[in-house]
Design a protein around this motif. Structure first.
Motif, PDB file in Angstrom:
ATOM      1  N   LEU A   1       0.843  -1.191   0.000  1.00  0.00           N
ATOM      2  CA  LEU A   1       0.000   0.000   0.000  1.00  0.00           C
ATOM      3  C   LEU A   1       0.881   1.245   0.000  1.00  0.00           C
ATOM      4  CD1 LEU A   1      -2.566  -1.034   2.795  1.00  0.00           C
ATOM      5  CD2 LEU A   1      -2.634  -1.578   0.352  1.00  0.00           C
ATOM      6  N   ASP A   2       0.658   2.113  -0.981  1.00  0.00           N
ATOM      7  CA  ASP A   2       1.471   3.334  -1.054  1.00  0.00           C
ATOM      8  C   ASP A   2       0.686   4.491  -0.441  1.00  0.00           C
ATOM      9  OD1 ASP A   2       3.482   5.089  -1.581  1.00  0.00           O
ATOM     10  OD2 ASP A   2       3.639   4.640  -3.727  1.00  0.00           O
ATOM     11  N   GLU A   3       1.004   4.808   0.793  1.00  0.00           N
ATOM     12  CA  GLU A   3       0.404   5.906   1.552  1.00  0.00           C
ATOM     13  C   GLU A   3      -1.125   5.764   1.705  1.00  0.00           C
ATOM     14  OE1 GLU A   3       1.998   9.753   0.936  1.00  0.00           O
ATOM     15  OE2 GLU A   3       3.985   9.012   0.461  1.00  0.00           O
ATOM     16  N   PRO A   4      -1.544   4.707   2.404  1.00  0.00           N
ATOM     17  CA  PRO A   4      -2.984   4.448   2.527  1.00  0.00           C
ATOM     18  C   PRO A   4      -3.760   5.459   3.354  1.00  0.00           C
ATOM     19  CG  PRO A   4      -1.749   2.927   3.896  1.00  0.00           C
ATOM     20  CD  PRO A   4      -0.740   3.673   3.076  1.00  0.00           C
ATOM     21  N   VAL A   5      -3.092   6.285   4.163  1.00  0.00           N
ATOM     22  CA  VAL A   5      -3.865   7.255   4.942  1.00  0.00           C
ATOM     23  C   VAL A   5      -3.440   8.706   4.686  1.00  0.00           C
ATOM     24  CG1 VAL A   5      -4.418   5.574   6.747  1.00  0.00           C
ATOM     25  CG2 VAL A   5      -2.471   7.081   7.087  1.00  0.00           C
ATOM     26  N   SER A   6      -2.669   8.942   3.635  1.00  0.00           N
ATOM     27  CA  SER A   6      -2.252  10.328   3.390  1.00  0.00           C
ATOM     28  C   SER A   6      -3.474  11.164   3.010  1.00  0.00           C
ATOM     29  CB  SER A   6      -1.199  10.402   2.291  1.00  0.00           C
ATOM     30  OG  SER A   6      -1.781  10.135   1.059  1.00  0.00           O
ATOM     31  N   GLY A   7      -3.560  12.351   3.562  1.00  0.00           N
ATOM     32  CA  GLY A   7      -4.671  13.252   3.262  1.00  0.00           C
ATOM     33  C   GLY A   7      -5.985  12.849   3.907  1.00  0.00           C
TER      34      GLY A   7
ATOM     35  N   ARG B   1       2.654   8.984   7.906  1.00  0.00           N
ATOM     36  CA  ARG B   1       1.921   9.346   9.125  1.00  0.00           C
ATOM     37  C   ARG B   1       2.226   8.362  10.251  1.00  0.00           C
ATOM     38  NH1 ARG B   1      -3.072  11.614   7.409  1.00  0.00           N
ATOM     39  NH2 ARG B   1      -3.538  11.950   9.613  1.00  0.00           N
ATOM     40  N   LEU B   2       3.438   8.444  10.782  1.00  0.00           N
ATOM     41  CA  LEU B   2       3.856   7.490  11.801  1.00  0.00           C
ATOM     42  C   LEU B   2       3.084   7.635  13.086  1.00  0.00           C
ATOM     43  CD1 LEU B   2       7.640   7.391  11.299  1.00  0.00           C
ATOM     44  CD2 LEU B   2       6.005   5.544  11.068  1.00  0.00           C
TER      45      LEU B   2
END
Ligand SMILES: Nc1ncnc2c1ncn2[C@@H]1O[C@H](COP(=O)(O)OP(=O)(O)OP(=O)(O)O)[C@@H](O)[C@H]1O
Ligand SMILES: [Mg+2]
Length: 252
Positions: free
Chosen positions: A175-181, A211-212
């Motif tokens: 998954l490439d940045e599943p929670v960005s934005g 988003r650690l």
């Protein structure tokens, strides 16, 4: 623990730029491994290499001990690996359900022969629809099954992408940045869904994410990249306090 995915000494250049420089990484079965690193550190490139979208200049990728280096993406997909993209790429005019249906591995539309054998087509469609609704339920999307994809919130779009990836019966998701934005509440929900997918379907995850603050509570293992090299790896707490990582982020 079984090693599901292994990248060994992967290098990849674009012209003069060494996007990946001898990168190695192992993902163990039914874990959530997170790949972190500043912008441009090579995270997406590594996903592209593992999934066959880029051929590495050197190094090997193996899946359950089988060398898959340089395999074409569709062949890797058939093995049970699937990915999502940094920017969701849904069929915007189709509904949520339709987005999953068209992603089905054995979508009858793929085969002319199957499509003229009406009974087998109907059975396959029924099976695909049942599978899609099962996934929508796990992902908490069952109430928006008939909404047009373009009308969804950013977080829901990310979840539909994950659902689409799972329609192939994938057991490994990249998954490439599943929670960005995505707002923090929904971001926590998305990570909660990933844990459900691991526990209910036995899915293994390699997740690129900045988003650690949100991811930390859910992940088993961290790999940190900077300038195309692994600079730290290990359990979340130890990597987070690693001076090399702090320097990479502050220095960047
Ligand atoms: N197809 C390409 N052609 C040329 N350069 C590329 C290509 N893909 C990536 N790069 C370059 O390789 C480096 C690594 O890019 P990559 O997209 O892997 O970084 P990333 O860690 O995913 O960054 P971000 O956090 O911003 O998504 C960057 O300098 C980028 O500009
Ligand atoms: Mg990226």
């Amino acid at each position: 623990m079984t090693d599901v995915l292994k990248a060994e000494n992967i290098s990849k250049s674009f012209g003069m730029l060494n996007a990946l420089d001898e990168v190695s990484l192992t993902v163990q079965e039914k874990t959530l491994t997170i790949l972190i690193g500043p912008n441009g550190s090579g995270k997406t490139t590594l996903i592209n290499v593992i999934m066959g979208y880029h051929k590495p200049d050197s190094g090997t990728v193996s899946y359950r001990g089988k060398d898959i280096t340089g395999w074409k993406p569709h062949k890797i997909y058939r093995l049970g690996l699937a990915r999502t993209f940094q920017i969701p790429s849904l069929f915007w005019k189709l509904t949520v359900l339709e987005n999953l249906q068209v992603a089905g591995k054995d979508n009858p539309g793929e085969s002319f022969l199957k499509s003229i054998l009406q009974r087998s087509w109907a059975k396959a469609e029924e099976e695909t629809t049942r599978k899609a609704f099962g996934l929508l339920e796990i992902l908490g999307l069952e109430k928006v099954w008939d909404s047009q994809a373009s009308k969804l919130s950013g977080g829901q779009m990310k979840l539909v992408e994950i659902g689409r990836a799972l329609m192939s019966d994938a057991t490994v998701l990249l998954l490439d940045e599943p929670v960005s934005g995505v707002n923090p509440t929904l971001a926590h929900e998305i990570f909660g869904k990933l844990i459900s997918l691991r526990d209910k379907l036995g899915v293994t995850f390699l997740i690129v994410e900045h988003r650690l603050d949100i991811a930390l509570a859910y992940i088993d293992y961290v790999e940190a990249l900077a300038y195309g090299k692994v600079i730290a790896r290990g359990l979340p707490d130890s990597v987070m306090s690693d001076p090399k990582l702090i320097e990479a982020y502050l220095g960047g």
